[in-house]
Design an enzyme around this catalytic site. Structure first.
Site, PDB file in Angstrom:
ATOM      1  N   ARG A 106      32.736  71.479  74.513  1.00  0.00           N
ATOM      2  CA  ARG A 106      31.733  70.411  74.442  1.00  0.00           C
ATOM      3  C   ARG A 106      30.989  70.287  75.763  1.00  0.00           C
ATOM      4  NH1 ARG A 106      33.886  64.781  72.328  1.00  0.00           N
ATOM      5  NH2 ARG A 106      34.802  64.657  74.403  1.00  0.00           N
ATOM      6  N   LYS A 207      27.841  64.287  76.447  1.00  0.00           N
ATOM      7  CA  LYS A 207      28.631  63.268  77.148  1.00  0.00           C
ATOM      8  C   LYS A 207      28.031  63.080  78.535  1.00  0.00           C
ATOM      9  CE  LYS A 207      33.480  61.937  77.147  1.00  0.00           C
ATOM     10  NZ  LYS A 207      33.213  60.576  76.683  1.00  0.00           N
ATOM     11  N   GLU A 242      27.704  54.672  66.913  1.00  0.00           N
ATOM     12  CA  GLU A 242      29.044  54.663  67.521  1.00  0.00           C
ATOM     13  C   GLU A 242      29.386  53.268  67.988  1.00  0.00           C
ATOM     14  OE1 GLU A 242      29.562  58.449  70.147  1.00  0.00           O
ATOM     15  OE2 GLU A 242      27.502  57.768  70.324  1.00  0.00           O
TER      16      GLU A 242
HETATM   17  N1  PLP Z   1      31.541  58.527  71.452  1.00  0.00           N
HETATM   18  C1  PLP Z   1      31.356  58.299  72.758  1.00  0.00           C
HETATM   19  C2  PLP Z   1      30.055  57.770  73.224  1.00  0.00           C
HETATM   20  C3  PLP Z   1      32.390  58.565  73.677  1.00  0.00           C
HETATM   21  O1  PLP Z   1      32.221  58.336  74.988  1.00  0.00           O
HETATM   22  C4  PLP Z   1      33.617  59.075  73.198  1.00  0.00           C
HETATM   23  C5  PLP Z   1      34.705  59.358  74.133  1.00  0.00           C
HETATM   24  O2  PLP Z   1      34.919  60.426  74.559  1.00  0.00           O
HETATM   25  C6  PLP Z   1      33.751  59.320  71.816  1.00  0.00           C
HETATM   26  C7  PLP Z   1      32.697  59.029  70.979  1.00  0.00           C
HETATM   27  C8  PLP Z   1      35.000  59.915  71.260  1.00  0.00           C
HETATM   28  O3  PLP Z   1      35.121  61.276  71.605  1.00  0.00           O
HETATM   29  P1  PLP Z   1      36.538  61.957  71.790  1.00  0.00           P
HETATM   30  O4  PLP Z   1      37.289  61.663  70.566  1.00  0.00           O
HETATM   31  O5  PLP Z   1      36.246  63.389  71.938  1.00  0.00           O
HETATM   32  O6  PLP Z   1      37.152  61.352  72.997  1.00  0.00           O
HETATM   33  C1  COI Z   2      36.827  58.862  76.385  1.00  0.00           C
HETATM   34  O1  COI Z   2      37.341  58.362  75.396  1.00  0.00           O
HETATM   35  O2  COI Z   2      37.295  59.863  76.930  1.00  0.00           O
HETATM   36  C2  COI Z   2      35.649  58.320  76.991  1.00  0.00           C
HETATM   37  O3  COI Z   2      34.979  59.049  77.639  1.00  0.00           O
HETATM   38  C3  COI Z   2      35.367  56.923  76.859  1.00  0.00           C
HETATM   39  C4  COI Z   2      35.076  56.367  78.181  1.00  0.00           C
HETATM   40  C5  COI Z   2      33.688  56.214  78.543  1.00  0.00           C
HETATM   41  C6  COI Z   2      36.061  55.499  78.763  1.00  0.00           C
END
Ligand code: PLP
Ligand code: COI
Length: 369
Positions: A106, A207, A242
């Site tokens: 990612r 991200k 989200e």
């Molecule tokens: N959406 C956002 C904006 C996030 O910052 C995160 C955190 O990482 C997620 C979704 C969930 O992603 P993941 O499950 O890969 O941590």
């Molecule tokens: C995560 O879940 O890893 C995130 O990046 C969320 C965060 C901004 C605390």
């Protein structure tokens, strides 16, 4: 600035200012009181790439402030992104990472969009493992939290005109953390109807550091009004995007509806939850754009009523059940407002795999020895 690659030294080591941060010894941490906030841990791992985009071998150094120029592209133009991962201490004492190469992939996708040098999957993993091993005593005991891992990619080279940085930092720091929300207890969320998080064809799926600051104000207002966080909608104002920093799903009549959109982060937790739901729980999963009206039981979905269960999910948030949601049209409670049975089973499976409490049929975990 000197180029350490020419001198044989580490450029990363050069930009970390020795003695500039004091680590909190792991022995002084009160695991029960961990929240989601900064703790200075012993060390961090990192590497720097020059204009050729080639990263040095990552090195581990004592945690310290970074000496970067005010002209750094990341500071001025937001050429910066991060990842979020966790190391969990298992029921058997073993420490496990969860799907680390998905984070590496990612980050690479985001870096390509932002014209950034990006570490290979191998280098990414090497730095992550090195950072965890160097701070192994900061991994909380089983059942008392996680070691949150933050790989950060930043254009630290100077630019005046907006253009990609000639020098890129990849640093991995780690933080012992407890719950981001309330663990497996319900939160209340406010639907944000005025402000949108991401443009339709923008970079909400990256991200990127710059995606988060715009959410501070609506989140602060929601928290001041007693909510845990905000639920963002898409540019049409009708589809779910989200929750703050986590993806969204709901359960209705035994079907799991998982919100998709081109402008949200492709969550690794979301993907894992969908596979667990289909392959372990035998649930039907609908992964598609999700109407706010379907979640709240409004408009065309008024006869069906609100979702039976709702939750958000992410590395930090894990699976956080949502008891109610408030929009300008009113407050809507999901089920009884308590943790639903599907949410609880998904949480149990995910947590079980991550901690070695349950078998890992998907091969998602990586042990750190
Ligand atoms: N959406 C956002 C904006 C996030 O910052 C995160 C955190 O990482 C997620 C979704 C969930 O992603 P993941 O499950 O890969 O941590
Ligand atoms: C995560 O879940 O890893 C995130 O990046 C969320 C965060 C901004 C605390």
């Amino acid at each position: 600035m000197n180029d350490a690659r020419n001198t044989g030294k580490s450029r990363f080591a050069d930009i970390v200012i020795p003695g500039s941060l004091t680590a909190t010894p792991a022995a002084e941490l009160e695991w029960e009181k961990l929240g989601f906030s900064v703790t200075i841990t012993r060390s961090m791992a990192g590497t720097v790439a020059g204009a050729d985009g080639v990263f040095e071998d990552p090195v581990v150094v004592p945690s310290g402030l970074l000496a970067i120029p005010a002209h750094a592209c990341a500071l001025n133009y937001g050429q910066s992104m991060f990842e979020g991962m966790k190391a969990r201490r298992g029921v058997d004492g073993t420490i496990r990472l969860f799907r680390p190469l998905e984070n590496a992939k990612r980050m690479a996708n985001g870096a390509a969009r932002f014209l950034m040098a990006c570490p290979s999957e191998e280098l990414f993993l090497k730095a992550v493992v090195a950072a965890v091993k160097a701070n192994i005593d900061y991994v909380p005991p089983y059942g008392k939290g996680s070691l949150y891992i933050r790989p950060l990619l930043s254009g630290i080279g100077s630019t005046l005109a907006p253009a990609p940085a000639p020098e890129t930092l990849f640093v991995v720091y780690v933080q012992p953390v407890g719950s981001y929300f309330k663990g497996l207890a319900c939160i209340d969320v406010r639907v944000e109807e005025q402000v949108q998080r991401a443009a339709a064809r923008g970079t909400g799926w990256v991200k990127a550091a710059g995606n988060y600051a715009p959410a501070f104000k609506p989140a602060k207002e929601a928290k001041a009004a007693g909510f845990a966080d905000t639920l963002f909608l898409d540019h049409s104002g009708t589809l779910i995007e989200e929750v703050g920093a986590a993806n969204f799903a709901m359960v209705k009549d035994g079907v799991l509806y998982v919100a998709d959109s081109p402008s949200i982060l492709k969550g690794i937790t979301r993907d894992s939850v969908m596979r667990i739901a289909r392959e372990r729980l035998g649930l039907e999963v609908v992964f598609a754009p999700l109407e706010l009206d379907r979640v709240l039981g409004r408009g065309a979905f008024a006869a069906a009523g609100p979702a039976d269960e709702a939750f958000c999910m992410g590395t930090a948030a894990v699976i956080s059940p949502i008891g109610s949601m408030t929009a300008s049209s009113g407050a809507y409670t999901f089920g009884t407002g308590d943790v639903g049975s599907v949410t609880a089973r998904l949480f149990d499976e995910l947590d079980g795999i991550q901690t070695g409490r349950l078998p890992d049929p998907f091969g998602w975990t990586m042990q750190i020895d």
